[in-house]
Design an enzyme around this catalytic site. Sequence first.
Site, PDB file in Angstrom:
ATOM      1  N   ASP A 126     -47.114  21.782  36.711  1.00 26.76           N
ATOM      2  CA  ASP A 126     -45.683  22.120  35.402  1.00 26.76           C
ATOM      3  C   ASP A 126     -45.311  22.757  35.429  1.00 26.76           C
ATOM      4  OD1 ASP A 126     -47.422  23.613  33.885  1.00 26.76           O
ATOM      5  OD2 ASP A 126     -49.022  22.860  33.288  1.00 26.76           O
ATOM      6  N   GLY A 127     -45.187  24.228  36.372  1.00 23.41           N
ATOM      7  CA  GLY A 127     -44.698  25.436  36.729  1.00 23.41           C
ATOM      8  C   GLY A 127     -44.878  26.441  35.778  1.00 23.41           C
ATOM      9  N   ARG A 177     -44.542  40.735  38.240  1.00 30.45           N
ATOM     10  CA  ARG A 177     -45.241  41.316  39.100  1.00 30.45           C
ATOM     11  C   ARG A 177     -43.893  41.872  40.235  1.00 30.45           C
ATOM     12  NH1 ARG A 177     -49.089  36.993  42.074  1.00 30.45           N
ATOM     13  NH2 ARG A 177     -46.555  35.659  43.136  1.00 30.45           N
ATOM     14  N   ASP A 210     -51.672  31.600  52.492  1.00 33.77           N
ATOM     15  CA  ASP A 210     -50.091  31.015  51.897  1.00 33.77           C
ATOM     16  C   ASP A 210     -50.715  32.073  49.947  1.00 33.77           C
ATOM     17  OD1 ASP A 210     -51.447  29.282  50.720  1.00 33.77           O
ATOM     18  OD2 ASP A 210     -50.816  29.435  49.393  1.00 33.77           O
TER      19      ASP A 210
END
Length: 503
Positions: free
Chosen positions: A127-128, A178, A266
């Site tokens: 859903d991001g 961030r 990652d």
Amino acid sequence: MVGMHSPDGSPTPDWHTGFAALGPAFLTHLPPTPLPAPAWVAHSEEVAQLVGLPPGFMPSETALQAFSGNTVLPGSQPYASVYSGHQFGVWAGQLGDGRTLHLGETTAGWELQLKGAGRTPYSRGGDGRAVLRSSIREFLCSEAMHALGIPTTRALCLTASPAPVHRETLETAAVVTRAAPSFIRFGHFEHFAARDMQTELRALADYVIDRYDPDCRQGWSGQDAEGNTLHGNAYAALLHAIGQRTATLLAHWQAVGFCHGVMNTDNMSVLGLTIDYGPFQFLDGFDPGHICNHSDHQGRYAFNKQPQIAYWNLFCLGQALLPLIEDQDVTVAALEAYRPAFSQAFRTLVCRKLGLPGAELQHEAAATATIGQLLELLAAQRVDHSIFWRRLSLSAQDGDPERTRELFLDTKAFDRWLLTYQELSAQMGQAPDANLMLNTNPAFVLRNHVGELAIRAAQQGDFSVVQSLHQVLRTPFDDHPAHRAWADFPPDWASSIAISCSS
């Protein structure tokens, strides 16, 4: 830094192209997905100044809407980047910023990201969104790690919304903004190497070298396992530089007792920054085999495995860079330099924690033995890691070891180690530096249960605990008498806190 103005007339940041100049193979431009009724949870004035935001921009309404994903600041061209990677040791293929949008790079040289800004082409069915629970942990820990002197991404601000987000239970949404000089990961290189996109691979490597490691253009020289001198090109020098930064980072983690929890390739920064705060934990009782991530069923990312996992990840990066380095022996030698660099950095940090800086060089064998015996003792008796080091510092200050001795059930074992420590001090010809120890061994770290207290209050609409904890963690070596409970032993219920990859 004052750039353009928002519709309400307030100044907004000025932007610099940065990573986005690499082109469409590296990223996709798209706007964030708005969130209803955003509210401020916390923000950092220090980070606002660091990244060059205009005076008074934080915490304005313009900033609230922009950092919640509801508006796009003038000049910003948000994008999500693509990368690939190994997750839990298995090639996962294409990944990418599945819930993160880069706002761009400020002219002060800092990239800003919104984490939780909605779906991207790389969301893989997600859903991001980010939930308030995990966003509080990331905001607080990013700033706590910086205050501890550990390389890390930074957190500018945290906003919350009542928008529902479905995880194991129904939670609410939040966005962390961030900041970092770069968010490039090992996985960015793996992505292009795996697809044999060597033009893009070289462009990415050249970008990192030119922006962050220009000395690499001089090439690299080192030795193989047999002592033969080898020479490598700029890309070998880049691999070596990333390895050295990673060694320093891991030494800091192990010295402070920090478990990352999900060291996928990652989630590894080419700048040697702590990145992607998910199921992290600071150790309570010292357990070298502690697994902080409840999703890590095999214990791949246990605390004592972190240095070796970092090397494994660097090996993956080395494989990705091999087409540019063009010499396997040079690649291996550049990678192997990580191991001694980590060992040396760790000994140096622990000798500082012991108040005997330089012991790792002047009396390496004795220092190594003292450290090894101590770690075995702490593990055997599951002594609280942070409290031990703080009390040892206070004992050095007042000359009374009793406050430290009482942490051990087997006091005779502690006394035997104490004698070894005193012998090392005598070899150095000096008493442990108590002031150094008190400014190296924190009184406060972000323990899971303390973070949980802030989360529970915030979930009831009270953000004051997050804000107070943020202020305490900004100065973790101070005593903060009003908040002494946050530096105490964890309560029994702390052991039931389950932290996983779900956020």
